[in-house]
Each structure stands twice: as structure tokens, then as C-alpha cells.
Design an enzyme around this catalytic site. Structure first.
Site, PDB file in Angstrom:
ATOM      1  N   ASP A  63     -88.333   9.414 -34.982  1.00 14.82           N
ATOM      2  CA  ASP A  63     -88.602   8.574 -36.145  1.00 14.82           C
ATOM      3  C   ASP A  63     -88.085   9.238 -37.411  1.00 14.82           C
ATOM      4  O   ASP A  63     -87.557   8.587 -38.309  1.00 14.82           O
ATOM      5  CB  ASP A  63     -90.108   8.317 -36.286  1.00 14.82           C
ATOM      6  N   ALA A  64     -88.228  10.562 -37.455  1.00 18.13           N
ATOM      7  CA  ALA A  64     -87.823  11.293 -38.655  1.00 18.13           C
ATOM      8  C   ALA A  64     -86.312  11.201 -38.862  1.00 18.13           C
ATOM      9  O   ALA A  64     -85.831  10.963 -39.975  1.00 18.13           O
ATOM     10  CB  ALA A  64     -88.254  12.746 -38.552  1.00 18.13           C
ATOM     11  N   TYR A  66     -84.361   8.908 -37.724  1.00 19.09           N
ATOM     12  CA  TYR A  66     -84.058   7.515 -38.042  1.00 19.09           C
ATOM     13  C   TYR A  66     -84.352   7.260 -39.524  1.00 19.09           C
ATOM     14  O   TYR A  66     -83.539   6.695 -40.253  1.00 19.09           O
ATOM     15  CB  TYR A  66     -84.922   6.625 -37.142  1.00 19.09           C
ATOM     16  N   LEU A 113     -82.674 -29.030 -20.407  1.00 15.57           N
ATOM     17  CA  LEU A 113     -82.513 -28.821 -18.967  1.00 15.57           C
ATOM     18  C   LEU A 113     -83.319 -29.834 -18.176  1.00 15.57           C
ATOM     19  O   LEU A 113     -84.438 -30.183 -18.558  1.00 15.57           O
ATOM     20  CB  LEU A 113     -83.020 -27.420 -18.593  1.00 15.57           C
ATOM     21  N   GLU A 143     -82.260 -16.929 -13.809  1.00 18.39           N
ATOM     22  CA  GLU A 143     -82.741 -16.132 -14.946  1.00 18.39           C
ATOM     23  C   GLU A 143     -84.160 -16.588 -15.266  1.00 18.39           C
ATOM     24  O   GLU A 143     -84.486 -17.754 -15.055  1.00 18.39           O
ATOM     25  CB  GLU A 143     -81.884 -16.393 -16.195  1.00 18.39           C
ATOM     26  N   LYS A 145     -87.064 -18.133 -17.359  1.00 19.18           N
ATOM     27  CA  LYS A 145     -87.058 -19.099 -18.450  1.00 19.18           C
ATOM     28  C   LYS A 145     -88.090 -18.639 -19.467  1.00 19.18           C
ATOM     29  O   LYS A 145     -89.294 -18.801 -19.276  1.00 19.18           O
ATOM     30  CB  LYS A 145     -87.398 -20.497 -17.923  1.00 19.18           C
ATOM     31  N   ASP A 147     -90.500 -18.348 -22.505  1.00 21.90           N
ATOM     32  CA  ASP A 147     -91.291 -19.353 -23.193  1.00 21.90           C
ATOM     33  C   ASP A 147     -91.284 -19.012 -24.675  1.00 21.90           C
ATOM     34  O   ASP A 147     -92.140 -18.310 -25.182  1.00 21.90           O
ATOM     35  CB  ASP A 147     -92.720 -19.352 -22.638  1.00 21.90           C
ATOM     36  N   ARG A 166     -82.907 -24.859 -32.491  1.00 21.46           N
ATOM     37  CA  ARG A 166     -82.281 -25.887 -31.685  1.00 21.46           C
ATOM     38  C   ARG A 166     -82.418 -27.248 -32.357  1.00 21.46           C
ATOM     39  O   ARG A 166     -81.512 -28.071 -32.303  1.00 21.46           O
ATOM     40  CB  ARG A 166     -82.936 -25.899 -30.300  1.00 21.46           C
ATOM     41  N   GLU A 206     -83.192 -17.135 -26.656  1.00 14.59           N
ATOM     42  CA  GLU A 206     -84.580 -17.522 -26.888  1.00 14.59           C
ATOM     43  C   GLU A 206     -85.265 -16.435 -27.704  1.00 14.59           C
ATOM     44  O   GLU A 206     -85.147 -15.256 -27.383  1.00 14.59           O
ATOM     45  CB  GLU A 206     -85.271 -17.669 -25.523  1.00 14.59           C
ATOM     46  N   TYR A 258     -78.846 -15.702 -23.620  1.00 13.19           N
ATOM     47  CA  TYR A 258     -78.535 -16.170 -22.267  1.00 13.19           C
ATOM     48  C   TYR A 258     -77.254 -16.991 -22.182  1.00 13.19           C
ATOM     49  O   TYR A 258     -76.847 -17.391 -21.105  1.00 13.19           O
ATOM     50  CB  TYR A 258     -79.694 -16.961 -21.668  1.00 13.19           C
ATOM     51  N   LYS A 323     -78.503 -21.617 -12.749  1.00 16.02           N
ATOM     52  CA  LYS A 323     -77.215 -22.051 -13.291  1.00 16.02           C
ATOM     53  C   LYS A 323     -76.129 -21.880 -12.233  1.00 16.02           C
ATOM     54  O   LYS A 323     -76.142 -20.894 -11.491  1.00 16.02           O
ATOM     55  CB  LYS A 323     -76.839 -21.203 -14.514  1.00 16.02           C
ATOM     56  N   LYS A 347     -89.752 -25.460 -13.012  1.00 17.80           N
ATOM     57  CA  LYS A 347     -90.897 -25.313 -13.912  1.00 17.80           C
ATOM     58  C   LYS A 347     -92.113 -24.876 -13.109  1.00 17.80           C
ATOM     59  O   LYS A 347     -92.467 -25.509 -12.119  1.00 17.80           O
ATOM     60  CB  LYS A 347     -91.205 -26.667 -14.582  1.00 17.80           C
ATOM     61  N   CYS A 441    -135.417 -18.526 -20.025  1.00 16.94           N
ATOM     62  CA  CYS A 441    -134.482 -18.539 -18.896  1.00 16.94           C
ATOM     63  C   CYS A 441    -134.460 -19.911 -18.225  1.00 16.94           C
ATOM     64  O   CYS A 441    -135.516 -20.429 -17.851  1.00 16.94           O
ATOM     65  CB  CYS A 441    -134.898 -17.460 -17.896  1.00 16.94           C
ATOM     66  N   CYS A 444    -136.241 -19.514 -14.619  1.00 13.49           N
ATOM     67  CA  CYS A 444    -137.651 -19.192 -14.379  1.00 13.49           C
ATOM     68  C   CYS A 444    -138.526 -19.416 -15.608  1.00 13.49           C
ATOM     69  O   CYS A 444    -139.743 -19.271 -15.519  1.00 13.49           O
ATOM     70  CB  CYS A 444    -137.787 -17.756 -13.881  1.00 13.49           C
ATOM     71  N   CYS A 459    -132.285 -12.535 -19.023  1.00 12.40           N
ATOM     72  CA  CYS A 459    -133.621 -12.988 -18.650  1.00 12.40           C
ATOM     73  C   CYS A 459    -134.471 -11.729 -18.493  1.00 12.40           C
ATOM     74  O   CYS A 459    -134.032 -10.747 -17.906  1.00 12.40           O
ATOM     75  CB  CYS A 459    -133.564 -13.745 -17.323  1.00 12.40           C
ATOM     76  N   CYS A 464    -136.871 -12.971 -11.419  1.00 12.52           N
ATOM     77  CA  CYS A 464    -136.315 -14.303 -11.675  1.00 12.52           C
ATOM     78  C   CYS A 464    -135.580 -14.809 -10.426  1.00 12.52           C
ATOM     79  O   CYS A 464    -134.700 -14.111  -9.901  1.00 12.52           O
ATOM     80  CB  CYS A 464    -135.357 -14.213 -12.861  1.00 12.52           C
TER      81      CYS A 464
END
Ligand code: IVH
Length: 713
Positions: A63-64, A66, A113, A143, A145, A147, A166, A206, A258, A323, A347, A441, A444, A459, A464
Site C-alpha cells: 500500500d505504501a 502504491y 438473451l 460463462e 451469467k 447478476d 444498456r 456486466e 464478456y 454461446k 436461467k 408461552c 404452556c 419460555c 413446557c
């Protein structure tokens, strides 16, 4: 070849190109004479680290380091604003927020699709291809799909110039600024290894959010008192459609590329396989675990493979995209309306549905915990009819503001009990009723109590009947004593008739009364008696599990059995000994000890023992123990140096001794290691002999003790 998985790196990235192709050509040092070259080198270095981090998942800079590169770049750019380019990493979010998204018309429409839902549908799709192009040997690429949200990114001369949603497939929203803020979106296509950069390329993919990132984002939002996102897809969409790209930049969204849309000046690509390879070479994250198949039945196997892994993946997918690999075949197959014939999506069965909460009832568990349950209008979710969903506890109901009569989204995931995801508030009519947990309860009538700091109400009556019923269901279940024929209905009936008052009563049922019950008869009673008898010899860990000790599941039961070999040994152990069992923590150890010292529970255990249940594992159940220490009760205390506590206990047991946790007049000897405290003292008070570790080792070894001390009574 039947199926080739386009992955060899083990990183979830298809290794379509040997992985060296992605490694840096050289480390970047800022010594080049021209300032522009310096800036370029810094930008490349930062983008390379972004790539290693976000695409390869293999950070190559601390990190340093970077941060230092960023610092240098910012300083140089601040000093020379004229040299700031739009594709500099500093400019990912530098562009002014738009007040409204503009519109972008896609140069090639973004298609949707067709779907298939099972193997038959998939075969029918393949058969159609064969009819259109008879005699063609197709290969297919599968591949995941994702979401998420479909986007298109246009690179002009290798630089990201435009990005769009899209939309309706023809026109989308201009979200260029936000897409630039996504860390794994290359601002410039990678130019390594002299890959020619096309003058125009539109990359499609996506935008999605990983589950873990989604959870932590929601956590942050909740802490800040904001409204949480319903699922990773909504979170990704919400993050992308921010008017302020600085917000997108803080959101953990990613892009998986994709496909390639409109392009000019790209060297010819022949297949989807090559498209994915090219996208990776350009620096994109692509569909992980993409695979190539030349038989449709292998495509189906792959779909099933994805379905099985679905819940375990780090991101959500809602299906598999299939595909046709060859781009020439794709072109020949063409489209019908807005859907290509050359691709389809399998699906997955939906896991969410809407339903209505007809009622909320309260279930009493075997520990007396009250769990509210939603009684739903029955709804089919992925082939299973769901009519109940757990509501967990009263806080959960309040948090989600769930009311009787609400229309809700119900989710079923794998084997998990269905859950209410969310109330659809717009569907409220005003007739809905707020639910309150009962003060008494429901089984009971005894008062219920919610301890401070606990989410669950209990309870207060340990007798019970609802608790007892659940306890019996648990005791006779598969992982426990497995008493076939004693189903929930029948055992509930025994409880209602007063024939079973605790689990011990199962073994002393009056079989002639059982036979005379409505719907039973001699034969059923005899069968049940046989399975009750058969359960008497279940392994120790299953008995321990069946006892229903709070927070002791199958694994902990196995650990206790492995360590103590008999139920009596567990009862004799003190908290410290139980806690020393690997995998058992202090709170759990305390709970186990309490349970096994509760007089009611001990009475039930005694009943089980008297009925002839096997209460030890085979190392201890072959009659009275033999060995030099047979019949002796030993207490270990203090710190041992040569043996662990577990080893010492095991060795003592092998010599025939039983190991107890506390010293009494019945104790034969105490072995005290270093810093032995009250137990050794107590032994001396009672005249019980105390030995040290050296002597313990000698006794275990069978050697006489030097000072003539002995363990003989
Ligand atoms: S290919 C014409 N591949 O699914 C084919 N789509 O209805 C274009 N999606 O929202 C799509 N993962 O964004 C393709 N590996 C993948 C995909 C994928 C998710 C989405 C796509 C669109 C929908 C297609």
C-alpha cells in the site's frame, strides 16, 4: 475434446494466454528525461498495480509503494496541469458530476438473451441451430451469467471515451464518469507485447458487486443510518447510477467483460474464445471459469455444475450464458427480434418470489426459545412450495417492519429455511397488523422472558410440552439416536397423552398401551419397540448430541466423545478439562458443565443408563476397565510439562483409571503439575495422595516409585 475449462491459474481467471503475458515488462523508475515520459511511466505503474490488484488478485506493490506513486503523480500533475490527461488514474473521478445523465445511442444494439430452463430446453435450442446450419459442428462456450447491470464502454485509440448503460438496448444513459470510477475498468487498453490497439472498440460487460463487498457496504450504510440495498445487483445499479462519480468510486463495484460490440481496426477475431482472450489482454477482468464444449450434453453438465456452486460463489449469478463459439457461425445464425440465435441463457430456478403473510405464529424450540414464523400464502419457489418463513426474532421483525397482511419478497437459498427479504410497502392497504411477541408461552402459558442483551425470548417453564416435543424430535433424529418409526406426530402424541415426560421415558414405554393406540396395533408397536431397542447401542457422540446440550452440535459432540470416551467422564470433568478440548471455547464449556450438573438432566441420564443405553465408546464399554489403574479415580491439576492434559488423561484411561474434575473422598489420587492450586490442597486435607508429574510418568510406565509411595488403597 469434450469440455475445456479456460482456466489454469487457479485464480478464477481464464488463462487463455500464458500468464507471463500479463507480467510487467520491467519495473518503472522515474528517470526518463522528459516530464511527459515520467508522467506516463507513473500512470502506467499505477494502472499496473490496479491491474494486479483488481484483475489478477495478486497485488505486487505494498500500500505504501502504491501511495507513493500516487503522491508523485499528483505532485507532478499539480505542478504541470497542462500535462494532465483524461486517462490519468487521478482523473478517474475528476470529471464534473452531470446533473442528469445524457443519452448514448449504441452503435450496435445491445441484445437480450433467450432463456432455457432445463435440459430439454437447451437441447431444443441446439436442435434449432442444427436445423438452421445443417451439418455444422458447433463448439460452445459457457460463462456465468452475472447478476448485475449490462454496460458498454467505448475506447477510441485505446482510451476510454464513453460508457453507457444498456437502457432499452438501442439507447442507454451516459455513465462515462461513473464507469471511469470503477477501479478494474481500464482507462486505457493495455499495450503490452505490442498488441495492436484498434481505433475503436466497444467492450461489453456486466457491472456487479461481490457478496462480501455488498455485505460490508450495507454494514457501512446501516451504521450511518442509511437505507440498505436489497441485494448485490441493486447495490451495483445504485452505485453506478450515482450523479456524483465520487460516490461510485467509493463503492466496491467491478466490471466483468464478456463481449466486444462495434469495433474498427481490430485484427480479426474468430471465436468467443478469442474475444475473451483479447479482452483479458486489453486488461479486463472476464468471466471466470468460462469453458468450451463440443457436445450439448457437456454444456448441460456445466450448467448443473454452476447451479451447484451458485451459493458458494463470491458473487451472485442467475444462470449460465451459452454461446456458439465460432463468430462466423454466430453471424450466419443471426437474430430473431432482439435476441441472437447463437446464444441463450440457462436461467436458474428463481429463489425469490412474492407472497403474503397470512399470519405470524410463534414456535417454541427445544431450549424454550420462541421463534416467530410467518405463515405465507403458499408460493412455488424453484419447484418447492413454501408456506412458512422464519422471522428469527422480534428485533428482526421490527427492523424489517414486517406486519401481518404484508406482501413480501420471500427467498429460498439452497437448503436454508425460507426468509423474508423485504416488505413491499407500496402494496400496503392499511389493514396490516403489527405483531407483538407473546408475554406468555403459546404452548404452556407460562411467562416468557427476554434476558437483557439477548435477541431471543424464552419460555420460563423447563417442563413446557413444546420444549419437550422438540427435544424428543431432536433426540430421535438422524444424527442423534435415530429411532425410526418415532416420527414427530407420534412422539407428540405420546407427550400429549402423558406417556413420555422426558427422553428417558422412550425406553420404558408401555408397549401394550402403545399397541392399543388408535392407528397403531401390535405390529407397529413391535416395530417401534425394535427400533427403540436398536438405538441403545448408538455411538457415544450421538448420545451426547441427542441430549440437546445448548450449543453442542454434532462436531462438538464428537470432540467430547473423542476426548472423554464415556458420558460419565464428561460429567466428572470440570470446566477447565472441558475447555481444554480443542474446538470447545470457555462459554460452551461452561454451558456443558452446567447442563451436566443440572439435577433434572442427571436424573434423565440416570434413567437412560438404567434402561441399558450404551454410554461409553468401545474403548471403555467392554466390561470393567482393566489395567494397572483399574477402578481408580484420578484428578489432574496444574501445568504438566512433558504431556498435554489430553495426553495425560488418555494415558490414565488406557491404564484403566477414570479421570475426574474435582477432588472428593472417592478420589484415589491427585496428580499435580506446576502451580497446582486448591485441588492439591483439598486432596491433602482429605488425605488423598498427591503425586507430581515425574511420579505420574513412572506410574504410567509401570515403574515403582522411588520413595515407595503407591497408589494401592
Ligand atoms: S452475453 C447477446 N455474457 O445477461 C448476448 N451476457 O440478457 C449478450 N449477462 O443484461 C449477452 N453475464 O449483461 C452475456 N457472461 C455473460 C453475461 C451476460 C451477464 C447479462 C447481460 C444482459 C443479460 C442478457
Amino acid at each position: 475434446m469434450r469440455t475445456i475449462v479456460l482456466k489454469a491459474s487457479g485464480k478464477g481467471l481464464p488463462a487463455l494466454v500464458p500468464s507471463e503475458d500479463y507480467s510487467p515488462t520491467s519495473d518503472v523508475t522515474v528517470t526518463a528525461p522528459s516530464l511527459e515520459r515520467n508522467l506516463d511511466a507513473l500512470r502506467n505503474a499505477i494502472e499496473k498495480h490496479n491491474y494486479d490488484y483488481y484483475i489478477l488478485d495478486q497485488p505486487t506493490a505494498s500500500d505504501a509503494e502504491y501511495d507513493a506513486l500516487w503522491h508523485q503523480l499528483r505532485e507532478l500533475e499539480a505542478a504541470h496541469p497542462g500535462l494532465v490527461t483524461s486517462e490519468s488514474p487521478t482523473q478517474r473521478v475528476g470529471i464534473a458530476p452531470s446533473s442528469r445523465f445524457g443519452q448514448i445511442t449504441h452503435s450496435l444494439p445491445m441484445l437480450s438473451l433467450s432463456n432455457v430452463f432445463n435440459e430439454t430446453g437447451l437441447e431444443a435450442w441446439a436442435a434449432r441451430l442444427a436445423r438452421i446450419l445443417p451439418g455444422t459442428r458447433f463448439t460452445f462456450i459457457t460463462e456465468p451469467k452475472f447478476d448485475g447491470l449490462a454496460v458498454a464502454l467505448t475506447y477510441v485509440d485505446g482510451v476510454l471515451r464513453r460508457g453507457a448503460t444498456r437502457g432499452d438496448g438501442v439507447t442507454g444513459e451516459d455513465i462515462t464518469a461513473n464507469l471511469r470510477a470503477i477501479k478494474n475498468v481500464p482507462l486505457r487498453l493495455r499495450r503490452e507485447h505490442d498488441i495492436p490497439i484498434p481505433s475503436i472498440v466497444e467492450v461489453r460487460g456486466e457491472v456487479f458487486m461481490r457478496r462480501a463487498d455488498f455485505a460490508s457496504l450495507n454494514g457501512r450504510i446501516e451504521q450511518a443510518g442509511g437505507r440498505v440495498f436489497m441485494n448485490p445487483r441493486n447495490a451495483a445499479a445504485g452505485s453506478l447510477r450515482q450523479l456524483d462519480p465520487a460516490i461510485t468510486a467509493q463503492r466496491p463495484v467491478r466490471l466483468a467483460a464478456y463481449g466486444i460490440g462495434h469495433t474498427e481496426g481490430i485484427d480479426s477475431l474468430k471465436s468467443q474464445f478469442e474475444v475473451l482472450a483479447k479482452l483479458r489482454a486489453f486488461g479486463f477482468e472476464t468471466s471466470p471459469d468460462a469453458a468450451m464444449h463440443d457436445e450439448i450434453d457437456m454444456v448441460w453438465s456445466r450448467c448443473e455444475w454452476w447451479l451447484q456452486r451458485r451459493d458458494a460463489l463470491p458473487f451472485e449469478i442467475d444462470g449460465v450464458v451459452i454461446k456458439v463459439n465460432d463468430l462466423r457461425h454466430q453471424e450466419e445464425l443471426g437474430l430473431v427480434s432482439r435476441e441472437p440465435r447463437w446464444a441463450t441463457a440457462y436461467k436458474f430456478p428463481a429463489i425469490q418470489q412474492t407472497s403474503r403473510i397470512n399470519d405470524i405464529v410463534v414456535n417454541v424450540g427445544r431450549t424454550g426459545a420462541l421463534t416467530p414464523l410467518a405463515i405465507l400464502e403458499p408460493v412455488n419457489i424453484g419447484g418447492v412450495v413454501v408456506s412458512r418463513a422464519t422471522l428469527h426474532n422480534e428485533d428482526e421483525i421490527r427492523r424489517k417492519d414486517i406486519r401481518i397482511g404484508d406482501t413480501v419478497i420471500v427467498q429460498r437459498a439452497g437448503d436454508v429455511i425460507p426468509q423474508i427479504v423485504q416488505v413491499i410497502e407500496e402494496r400496503r392497504t392499511g389493514e396490516e397488523r403489527v405483531f407483538v411477541m407473546p408475554e406468555s408461552c403459546p404452548a404452556c402459558g407460562s411467562p416468557t422472558h427476554r434476558a437483557e442483551g439477548e435477541a431471543v425470548r424464552h419460555c420460563t417453564n423447563s417442563a413446557c410440552p413444546a420444549q419437550l416435543k422438540r427435544h424428543i424430535h431432536h433426540f430421535v433424529s438422524r444424527g442423534a439416536m435415530e429411532i425410526d418409526g418415532l416420527g414427530e406426530k407420534l412422539s407428540d402424541r405420546f407427550v400429549d397423552l402423558g406417556m413420555i415426560r422426558d427422553i428417558g421415558d422412550i425406553y420404558s414405554l408401555d408397549w401394550s398401551s402403545v399397541a392399543s393406540l388408535d392407528g397403531m396395533g401390535e405390529l407397529s408397536a413391535e416395530n417401534l419397540r425394535a427400533s427403540v431397542e436398536a438405538s441403545k447401542v448408538r455411538p457415544l457422540h450421538r448420545l451426547i448430541f441427542g441430549l440437546g446440550i445448548p450449543f453442542v452440535g454434532e462436531r462438538s459432540s464428537q470432540r467430547l466423545a473423542d476426548r472423554f470416551h464415556s458420558l460419565q467422564n464428561v460429567i466428572d470433568a470440570d470446566v477447565e478439562m472441558i475447555e481444554s478440548v480443542p474446538g470447545i471455547g470457555p462459554v460452551q464449556a461452561h454451558g456443558i458443565w452446567e447442563f451436566l450438573h443440572n439435577p433434572e438432566n442427571l436424573a434423565v441420564i440416570a434413567k437412560l443408563r438404567d434402561s441399558g443405553l450404551k454410554m461409553a465408546d468401545d474403548s471403555q464399554s467392554n466390561g470393567p476397565a482393566s489395567g494397572p489403574l483399574a477402578g481408580k479415580t484420578i484428578v489432574l491439576t496444574g501445568r504438566l510439562s512433558k504431556l498435554t492434559r489430553g495426553e495425560a488423561e488418555a494415558a490414565l484411561r488406557r491404564s484403566g483409571a477414570s479421570v475426574a474434575g474435582s477432588v472428593s473422598r472417592k478420589t484415589s489420587a491427585v496428580f499435580a503439575g506446576e502451580d497446582a492450586g486448591s485441588k492439591a490442597e483439598r486432596a491433602r486435607e482429605l488425605g488423598v495422595p498427591v503425586f507430581d508429574e515425574q511420579e505420574l510418568l513412572a506410574i504410567l510406565d509401570g515403574s515403582p516409585l522411588e520413595n515407595g509411595k503407591d497408589l494401592a488403597e
